[in-house]
Scaffold this motif. Sequence first.
Motif, PDB file in Angstrom:
ATOM      1  N   ILE A 178      -5.172  32.666  -1.852  1.00 37.68           N
ATOM      2  CA  ILE A 178      -6.488  33.401  -2.859  1.00 37.68           C
ATOM      3  C   ILE A 178      -5.412  34.320  -3.519  1.00 37.68           C
ATOM      4  N   GLY A 179      -5.577  33.701  -5.065  1.00 37.48           N
ATOM      5  CA  GLY A 179      -4.671  34.466  -5.847  1.00 37.48           C
ATOM      6  C   GLY A 179      -4.823  33.608  -7.446  1.00 37.48           C
ATOM      7  N   ASP A 180      -3.784  34.026  -8.105  1.00 39.73           N
ATOM      8  CA  ASP A 180      -3.541  33.541  -9.540  1.00 39.73           C
ATOM      9  C   ASP A 180      -2.807  31.981  -9.474  1.00 39.73           C
ATOM     10  N   SER A 181      -2.284  31.765 -10.539  1.00 39.66           N
ATOM     11  CA  SER A 181      -1.798  30.134 -10.738  1.00 39.66           C
ATOM     12  C   SER A 181      -0.410  30.293  -9.965  1.00 39.66           C
ATOM     13  N   LEU A 182       0.228  31.359  -9.598  1.00 38.95           N
ATOM     14  CA  LEU A 182       1.296  31.282  -8.727  1.00 38.95           C
ATOM     15  C   LEU A 182       0.977  31.039  -7.312  1.00 38.95           C
ATOM     16  N   GLY A 183      -0.069  31.608  -7.106  1.00 41.76           N
ATOM     17  CA  GLY A 183      -0.692  31.222  -5.822  1.00 41.76           C
ATOM     18  C   GLY A 183      -1.273  29.841  -5.617  1.00 41.76           C
ATOM     19  N   ARG A 184      -1.421  29.090  -6.815  1.00 43.99           N
ATOM     20  CA  ARG A 184      -1.883  27.817  -6.888  1.00 43.99           C
ATOM     21  C   ARG A 184      -0.606  26.836  -6.677  1.00 43.99           C
ATOM     22  N   GLN A 185       0.620  27.396  -7.180  1.00 47.19           N
ATOM     23  CA  GLN A 185       1.736  26.746  -7.011  1.00 47.19           C
ATOM     24  C   GLN A 185       2.062  26.633  -5.562  1.00 47.19           C
ATOM     25  N   GLN A 186       1.958  27.794  -5.090  1.00 50.34           N
ATOM     26  CA  GLN A 186       2.275  28.070  -3.535  1.00 50.34           C
ATOM     27  C   GLN A 186       1.296  27.074  -2.666  1.00 50.34           C
ATOM     28  N   PHE A 187       0.435  26.911  -3.099  1.00 48.73           N
ATOM     29  CA  PHE A 187      -0.859  26.251  -2.340  1.00 48.73           C
ATOM     30  C   PHE A 187      -0.006  24.592  -2.507  1.00 48.73           C
ATOM     31  N   GLN A 188       0.165  24.190  -3.868  1.00 46.68           N
ATOM     32  CA  GLN A 188       0.487  22.874  -3.847  1.00 46.68           C
ATOM     33  C   GLN A 188       1.903  22.409  -3.284  1.00 46.68           C
ATOM     34  N   SER A 189       2.694  23.543  -3.307  1.00 46.75           N
ATOM     35  CA  SER A 189       3.936  23.332  -2.499  1.00 46.75           C
ATOM     36  C   SER A 189       3.715  23.127  -1.082  1.00 46.75           C
ATOM     37  N   LEU A 190       3.145  23.787  -0.671  1.00 43.93           N
ATOM     38  CA  LEU A 190       2.751  23.583   0.851  1.00 43.93           C
ATOM     39  C   LEU A 190       2.049  22.120   1.186  1.00 43.93           C
ATOM     40  N   MET A 191       0.930  21.682   0.212  1.00 41.92           N
ATOM     41  CA  MET A 191       0.486  20.388   0.609  1.00 41.92           C
ATOM     42  C   MET A 191       1.793  19.224   0.344  1.00 41.92           C
ATOM     43  N   CYS A 192       2.664  19.478  -0.531  1.00 43.89           N
ATOM     44  CA  CYS A 192       3.915  18.556  -0.557  1.00 43.89           C
ATOM     45  C   CYS A 192       4.725  18.725   0.581  1.00 43.89           C
ATOM     46  N   MET A 193       4.890  19.957   1.143  1.00 40.74           N
ATOM     47  CA  MET A 193       5.784  19.935   2.091  1.00 40.74           C
ATOM     48  C   MET A 193       5.403  19.375   3.489  1.00 40.74           C
ATOM     49  N   VAL A 194       4.069  19.563   3.652  1.00 40.48           N
ATOM     50  CA  VAL A 194       3.337  19.115   5.102  1.00 40.48           C
ATOM     51  C   VAL A 194       3.220  17.632   5.049  1.00 40.48           C
ATOM     52  N   THR A 195       3.201  17.004   3.888  1.00 40.79           N
ATOM     53  CA  THR A 195       2.928  15.695   3.454  1.00 40.79           C
ATOM     54  C   THR A 195       4.339  14.690   3.514  1.00 40.79           C
ATOM     55  N   GLY A 196       5.342  15.680   3.342  1.00 42.04           N
ATOM     56  CA  GLY A 196       6.710  15.039   2.851  1.00 42.04           C
ATOM     57  C   GLY A 196       6.684  14.354   1.410  1.00 42.04           C
ATOM     58  N   GLY A 197       5.501  14.684   0.801  1.00 39.31           N
ATOM     59  CA  GLY A 197       5.404  14.024  -0.740  1.00 39.31           C
ATOM     60  C   GLY A 197       4.662  12.640  -0.583  1.00 39.31           C
ATOM     61  N   TYR A 198       4.288  12.134   0.515  1.00 41.66           N
ATOM     62  CA  TYR A 198       3.821  10.953   0.897  1.00 41.66           C
ATOM     63  C   TYR A 198       2.223  10.801   0.402  1.00 41.66           C
ATOM     64  N   GLU A 199       1.642   9.630  -0.012  1.00 43.65           N
ATOM     65  CA  GLU A 199       0.396   9.594  -0.187  1.00 43.65           C
ATOM     66  C   GLU A 199      -0.346   9.569   1.080  1.00 43.65           C
ATOM     67  N   SER A 200      -1.306  10.495   1.229  1.00 43.03           N
ATOM     68  CA  SER A 200      -1.912  10.612   2.333  1.00 43.03           C
ATOM     69  C   SER A 200      -3.536  10.482   2.319  1.00 43.03           C
ATOM     70  N   PRO A 201      -3.990   9.109   2.340  1.00 42.84           N
ATOM     71  CA  PRO A 201      -5.320   9.031   2.016  1.00 42.84           C
ATOM     72  C   PRO A 201      -6.304   9.275   3.053  1.00 42.84           C
ATOM     73  N   GLU A 202      -5.594   9.559   4.218  1.00 44.58           N
ATOM     74  CA  GLU A 202      -6.390  10.113   5.438  1.00 44.58           C
ATOM     75  C   GLU A 202      -7.029  11.645   5.261  1.00 44.58           C
ATOM     76  N   VAL A 203      -6.311  12.250   4.368  1.00 44.11           N
ATOM     77  CA  VAL A 203      -6.738  13.520   4.003  1.00 44.11           C
ATOM     78  C   VAL A 203      -8.011  13.698   3.395  1.00 44.11           C
TER      79      VAL A 203
END
Length: 444
Positions: A178-203
């Motif tokens: 919960i936060g500003d656009s830098l928090g959104r960057q951290q959120f997107q970063s974590l999504m990329c990290m946990v998926t390895g950057g792969y497409e993940s249609p099951e999510v």
Amino acid sequence: MKGGNSYSFKGVHLSLALVALFLFTTLLWLWEKNPMVITLQSAQDWYYLPSVPIDSIKAINLTKSKAKSSPIIETGPKVKIDIVKVDSPKRQYNAEVRSSRSEVCNFAKGRWIANKRRPLYSGFGCKQWLSPMWSCRLTRRPDFSFEGYHWQPENCDVPEFDPSGFFRKMQDKTIAFIGDSLGRQQFQSLMCMVTGGYESPEVENVGWEYGLVKARGAIRPDGWAYRFPQTNTTILYYWSASLCDLEPLSTTDPLTNVSMHLDRPPAFMRKFLHRFDVLVLNTGHHWNMGKLNANRWKMHVDGKPNEDKHLLDLGNAKNFTVYNVVRWLDSQLVSHPRLKVFFRTLSPRHFVNGDWNSGGSCDSTVPLRRGSEVVQEGSSDPTVEGALSGTKIKILDITAISQLREEAHMSRYTDRGVSNSSDCLHWCLPGIPDAWNELLVAQI
């Protein structure tokens, strides 16, 4: 004579038996003392090697059966979400963060180190989660040396980020930013990290469960929430740049002013706090008159327009809000014992020769030009550090370590070309927010 010979024959047999017993005992004693025996003993009798858990043994077959279909990307360790990464005994032994010496582990004190295993995901991939405007690999930026470093805290043994390890920690749990656009960057970063950057249609997109749906006429929803069904792990982000409760003064006028309650946490946080297991907060860069006027925010305290002249100074107003949010959350931890709350410190800007609207820039491409090490003991964000003092809320202190990385901002490169103005606030992804998340996950 016959009787004497018989006794003599029996005596010979008895003597031979005694000699054989003596020789056998001697050989056995020599064998036990022989150094060759040492080489035949199990290595685990001489060195402590933790055994691999049964779950990891089961995972070996799963990994082998899917290895042929797994794509290979040469930008670092990539793990598809449906593959369990098998940890080595060494990784199992270092699976938890611990002090390498008797000193206290300080995540904000250490140095940036070159690492050929970085970045953790491809800048050309992760299009499912990463906004194009922050994906520097999709711009005309010519250099990417900033991607090849990781933060090594002093006196801490922090393991390499492992997606499967993250999901083990977060099984049946929810992590919320919960936060500003830098928090959104951290959120997107974590999504990329946990998926390895792969497409993940099951999510699964579960934003509707939290009211995170795009309103009519809106550019985007107020946030996003995604669930990984294999481990029932939810990662979400909610936009609250000020961490204040925002309440329109009119429900019918789209251009109405908005009450900005400095002493009231966001309604979203209050409503869904019971569903969170990890909460990461941040605020800072929206506390200026330009943002307040653009958003038509009007400061309120005690449910009425602010009359405290001290709070007319936006620095004081921000501090007042941070302390109030922290105090409220700390009071809630008693009734939410499983909840872990982190407050991330301010992400630094690197504008030189002006600001974002006056020709400021950040054109440096030299990594760590200001140095690679942080040696200070306290935080460079005294507001957050002071607010958390005496509470059970943890600090995610990233200010000083990020201050050294001026070359890793978006700069003048965009997904539409090279701009005349520069963004020296937001970071390229992959990039510095990945390090923030590594420190976060290490402390969960």
